[in-house]
Design an enzyme around this catalytic site. Structure first.
Site, PDB file in Angstrom:
ATOM      1  N   ASP A  42      38.540  48.055  -8.451  1.00  0.00           N
ATOM      2  CA  ASP A  42      39.483  47.158  -7.799  1.00  0.00           C
ATOM      3  C   ASP A  42      40.915  47.689  -7.757  1.00  0.00           C
ATOM      4  O   ASP A  42      41.851  46.943  -7.457  1.00  0.00           O
ATOM      5  CB  ASP A  42      39.473  45.784  -8.479  1.00  0.00           C
ATOM      6  CG  ASP A  42      39.662  45.894  -9.998  1.00  0.00           C
ATOM      7  OD1 ASP A  42      40.326  46.843 -10.451  1.00  0.00           O
ATOM      8  OD2 ASP A  42      39.121  45.039 -10.729  1.00  0.00           O
ATOM      9  N   ARG A  56      46.471  46.954  -6.361  1.00  0.00           N
ATOM     10  CA  ARG A  56      45.442  46.133  -7.007  1.00  0.00           C
ATOM     11  C   ARG A  56      44.897  45.169  -5.958  1.00  0.00           C
ATOM     12  O   ARG A  56      45.660  44.451  -5.317  1.00  0.00           O
ATOM     13  CB  ARG A  56      46.053  45.365  -8.175  1.00  0.00           C
ATOM     14  CG  ARG A  56      45.098  44.427  -8.914  1.00  0.00           C
ATOM     15  CD  ARG A  56      43.988  45.202  -9.575  1.00  0.00           C
ATOM     16  NE  ARG A  56      43.212  44.400 -10.503  1.00  0.00           N
ATOM     17  CZ  ARG A  56      42.286  43.507 -10.158  1.00  0.00           C
ATOM     18  NH1 ARG A  56      42.031  43.287  -8.883  1.00  0.00           N
ATOM     19  NH2 ARG A  56      41.620  42.846 -11.084  1.00  0.00           N
ATOM     20  N   ASP A  61      37.800  40.933  -9.108  1.00  0.00           N
ATOM     21  CA  ASP A  61      37.788  41.676 -10.362  1.00  0.00           C
ATOM     22  C   ASP A  61      36.440  42.365 -10.498  1.00  0.00           C
ATOM     23  O   ASP A  61      35.392  41.724 -10.377  1.00  0.00           O
ATOM     24  CB  ASP A  61      38.010  40.717 -11.538  1.00  0.00           C
ATOM     25  CG  ASP A  61      38.024  41.434 -12.880  1.00  0.00           C
ATOM     26  OD1 ASP A  61      38.566  42.549 -12.949  1.00  0.00           O
ATOM     27  OD2 ASP A  61      37.500  40.871 -13.855  1.00  0.00           O
ATOM     28  N   THR A  62      36.456  43.670 -10.727  1.00  0.00           N
ATOM     29  CA  THR A  62      35.222  44.424 -10.932  1.00  0.00           C
ATOM     30  C   THR A  62      35.064  44.747 -12.416  1.00  0.00           C
ATOM     31  O   THR A  62      36.053  44.794 -13.154  1.00  0.00           O
ATOM     32  CB  THR A  62      35.224  45.739 -10.130  1.00  0.00           C
ATOM     33  OG1 THR A  62      36.314  46.564 -10.573  1.00  0.00           O
ATOM     34  CG2 THR A  62      35.369  45.476  -8.636  1.00  0.00           C
ATOM     35  N   GLU A  64      34.787  46.761 -15.884  1.00  0.00           N
ATOM     36  CA  GLU A  64      35.630  47.867 -16.323  1.00  0.00           C
ATOM     37  C   GLU A  64      34.866  49.192 -16.425  1.00  0.00           C
ATOM     38  O   GLU A  64      33.690  49.229 -16.787  1.00  0.00           O
ATOM     39  CB  GLU A  64      36.242  47.560 -17.692  1.00  0.00           C
ATOM     40  CG  GLU A  64      37.137  46.336 -17.729  1.00  0.00           C
ATOM     41  CD  GLU A  64      38.424  46.501 -16.946  1.00  0.00           C
ATOM     42  OE1 GLU A  64      38.745  47.647 -16.559  1.00  0.00           O
ATOM     43  OE2 GLU A  64      39.115  45.494 -16.724  1.00  0.00           O
ATOM     44  N   ARG A 106      52.427  46.893  -9.468  1.00  0.00           N
ATOM     45  CA  ARG A 106      51.429  47.304  -8.486  1.00  0.00           C
ATOM     46  C   ARG A 106      51.498  46.411  -7.255  1.00  0.00           C
ATOM     47  O   ARG A 106      51.744  45.209  -7.359  1.00  0.00           O
ATOM     48  CB  ARG A 106      50.025  47.229  -9.081  1.00  0.00           C
ATOM     49  CG  ARG A 106      49.810  48.103 -10.290  1.00  0.00           C
ATOM     50  CD  ARG A 106      48.420  47.910 -10.881  1.00  0.00           C
ATOM     51  NE  ARG A 106      48.183  46.552 -11.339  1.00  0.00           N
ATOM     52  CZ  ARG A 106      47.102  46.157 -11.993  1.00  0.00           C
ATOM     53  NH1 ARG A 106      46.124  47.025 -12.235  1.00  0.00           N
ATOM     54  NH2 ARG A 106      46.965  44.911 -12.387  1.00  0.00           N
TER      55      ARG A 106
END
Length: 237
Positions: A42, A56, A61-62, A64, A106
């Site tokens: 992500d 970002r 959310d992917t 980790e 970001r």
């Protein structure tokens, strides 16, 4: 009104329209970027507005793969590879929402590749969940939740592992999972696992989450597992 005045007014109007069109064109072109590196599923680095920026992806959310304090999570490598194969070296369009940056500096963006939004592509494949939903950056949140519901129903990606996805992120119950049978389990291949809710679940080798599951008990038959109070995963019933 003389012909000269009319010509002057028409000419000025023409210049004004050209200026407006040029401004719109510049604004659109200004959102184009080239992906120079994929950091995680992500997060990407791009060349944008003549400088390097870290981006970002908004509202997703992917799992980790490179977190400093977390291990590699199930489907994290798949999400990373999908992002890398799809975006790295490609020209993309960054669609910003109301707040342009997070606390780390970001850029926050919806990333478009051709005519598809990549944030949605991750959700469709079950490689991300809807997350970090904070106003005012909620433009596509309803649309994202609909895509997520479909992925959940189909049991793809992260949704194939029962109770893996929680509201506050991804569970780490399988961090010490084994990929093959334990050397002490003999010929019994059915894994018994107790999840964070205290539910006893058994996984056969046909279970989608078999490889990621840590075996707390081993069973030789499903009947043996059921007799011990274990049940099959919901997506295997």
């Amino acid at each position: 009104m003389t012909d000269l005045k009319q010509k002057i007014i028409l000419f000025c109007t023409f210049l004004l329209v050209l200026n407006i069109l040029a401004s719109c064109s510049t604004s659109n072109d200004g959102n184009l970027a080239v992906v120079t590196k994929v950091v995680d599923g992500d997060t990407i680095d791009v060349t944008f507005d003549n400088k390097e920026e870290r981006v970002r992806l908004l509202l997703v959310d992917t799992p980790e793969t490179k977190h400093p304090t977390k291990p590699v999570q199930p489907f994290g490598p798949e999400a990373y590879q999908f992002t890398k194969q799809t975006l790295e070296g490609k020209k993309v369009r960054l669609e910003l929402d109301v707040s342009e940056r997070d606390k780390y500096g970001r850029l926050l963006a919806y990333v478009w590749i051709d005519d598809k939004m990549f944030n949605e592509m991750l959700l469709e494949k079950g490689l991300a969940r809807v997350a970090y939903v904070f106003a005012p950056n909620t433009k596509y949140v309803d649309r994202f939740y609909e895509i997520q519901k479909k992925a959940q129903k189909e049991g793809v990606g992260i949704w194939s592992i029962e109770n893996y996805v929680q509201e506050d992120g991804f569970q780490s119950i399988n961090e010490n999972s084994v990929n093959t049978k334990d050397e002490n389990n003999g010929d019994c291949l059915i894994k018994g696992n107790i999840n964070s809710k205290g539910e006893k679940i058994y996984h056969t080798i046909d279970s989608p989450s078999y490889e990621q599951t840590k075996a707390e008990r081993w069973f030789c038959t499903e009947e043996e597992a059921k007799a011990a109070g274990f049940r099959p995963p919901k997506n295997m019933r």
